[in-house]
Design a protein around this motif. Sequence first.
Motif: not given
Length: 737
Positions: A616, A687, A619, A683-684, A623
């Motif tokens: 997190v 994930t 992230r 990706h936030i 990206d």
Amino acid sequence: MALTKPSVTTPTATATARTGTASNTAAASTADGSTAAAFTATGSSATGSAATASEPPAPPPAAAGSRSSAAAVPAALVLLVAALAVVDITQGTAAVGAGQVWKALTGHADPADASVVIASRLPRAAAGILVGIALGAAGAALQAVSRNVLAAPDTLAVNAGSYAALGVLTVTGTSLPLLASSGVAFAGGLAAAAVVLALSGLGAGTVRLVLAGSALALGLGSVTDTLLLLYPERTNGLYQWSQGSISQNGFDGVAQMAPVALVGLVGLLLVSRRVDALSLGDDAARGLGVPVRGTRVTVVVLATLLAAAAVTLAGPIGFVGLCAPALVRPLGRRVRGLVRARAALPVAGLVGAALVLGSDVLLRASVGADSAVAVPTGVITSVVGAVFLVVMALRTRDTAASAAPDRLRMPGRAAFTGTVVVLTALLVALAIAAVLLGDTTLLLGDVLNWARGRGDHLVTFVLDTRVPRVLAALLAGAALALAGTIVQAVTRNPLADPGVLGVSGGAGLGAVLLVTTVPAAGAWSVAGAAFAGAALTAALVFGLAARGGFQQNRLVLVGIGASAGTAALISLLIVLTDPFNATKALTWLSGSTYGRTLPDVLPVAAVLAVGTVVAVVRRRELDLLSFDDDTARLLGLRLAPARLGLLALSVLLSATAVAAAGTIGFVGLVAPHAARALVGRRHIRVTPVAMLLGATLVCAADLLGRTVIAPSQLGAGLMTAVIGAPYFLYLLTRTRA
């Protein structure tokens, strides 16, 4: 079968052949750079009478020397095979040396010694020679007809298909003669090869074909392992045989399979001139009147027949069909006569026989005769072949894309929130069902009483064993999904996965090594050993792949080689330490949560918590790395430290997941893909969705494995492989054109 000339005038035919040869030189060089030159220099009838007339009536001295060298190579190989056979015959558990062997062959030995030699050792050596010749010739033929240096009975899933067919035949209780069993193996191997060739496109990419074959082999292997676990009485001894063993009880098997192998080899020799024409390229071969499609189908069928005979006799001995032609290829660059298929096929067969016998001799000399009885010869050839596969992957170029990039989607926040809510509700419901269902069905009130410490004896016992299993499945699935998400982002490879890249196999090897040597090892010790094995494997795979800039196909192919090597070493450890408990090996390799306790899940829980926070926080780095290197550099990201740190985290996640739930494949491949399809590429969002999907997939697989066929059980890894292998093949077909 003679090569047919074109039905046009000779000068025109010659011009056509020359044009086709020139235009396809690059394609021919894929299999062997000197093939086209050798084919033209031989003055075969396919080049037309004009070319023949332009040559001098007598061959030059170099050609004569080449012919003598071409004859010397097979002679030297025959002597080598004979020497290895003699050494192999003298090795064994009984005290029967060279003198007793000679007396047995001449009819003057003690009856007991003669029985050992005639009933066991001679058949073993003969089987090694026959299997080696069959696999070596089959691999050479497949590589020549596909112009693909990585084609082999293993990489085309021929061996896996034959083994799966024989496994099905065994569990059904059908008793067939050996020759009929060979027909079943042939049908299974041919079907698998047809699927691989149809999915990959013959000649569409060197690595694509291997990826398709490896994925199908994993899926078929999971199905076969499932049968072994479900029917242990009917498949007794099949696991050890599945690793490839040339041990025989008499000459019956060799005598029945020898004619089958002879038919396949003779058939390949009859079409060898057409195979030579195919090495010039499809257009040139058509110009010479060669039916391209028919020739390819014929060669694949004959090569499958050879592989089926070998599998029926000795089980799937790995990578001989890949290594033997690779060893012959350098000789072809020095001895021109070996470029032609008519000479290359028998020479590859002799090299294959030397590999099989040499592996058997090396095995018995290294671990001793008593231990070597339990170790299949195929384990050694698989280790050697895995090294070959890695080396060849580093030397092979493949410009074809392995999978289409994900579509750029930007779902809104409401869509992301809805997806997370739905997946969370599904996961909670699935976890509750996993706790309540099993060989003993419980009620929700029983769980509440157990949590308060008021459960009765039976409920307490069931939940004390079932809850840790559910937690292990949930945490391992989430950890593997997070590891796959990180690896795919860092390498920009949609086919990357801890299992496919060999990281899970390395973790399994480290854990099995500790468990077999220190049975009382605790959960943290097993997790540490798994991390050490995963770290070493990852350093090897990522280090080798980084030399070429993390090329997609190279990275995956090196990982497949590492995975094959670690699987062979795990089998070797199991059979050496506990040769009579194949169920232990299958249970571990199938990704079972059986026998897990709460301390066993603590390492993966701790690492998953840390990994989630890191993913997190970093992230934006994920990206940028998943986009391209230039953009990341322009924005000030230090690529090498970022990659190294994130890959180390993925290795740690994979290792602790393997320590908690065994080797579970394809979760790290499927979950990130599905997450990106649902919520886009950021990706936030990817994930958490990938982790929910991974936990759901493994928990569902574990629940189905425990309940569908209760009281028997199947590992979660087998269930995920059945799902993941077709998805992997689907990714390959997306960009087949």
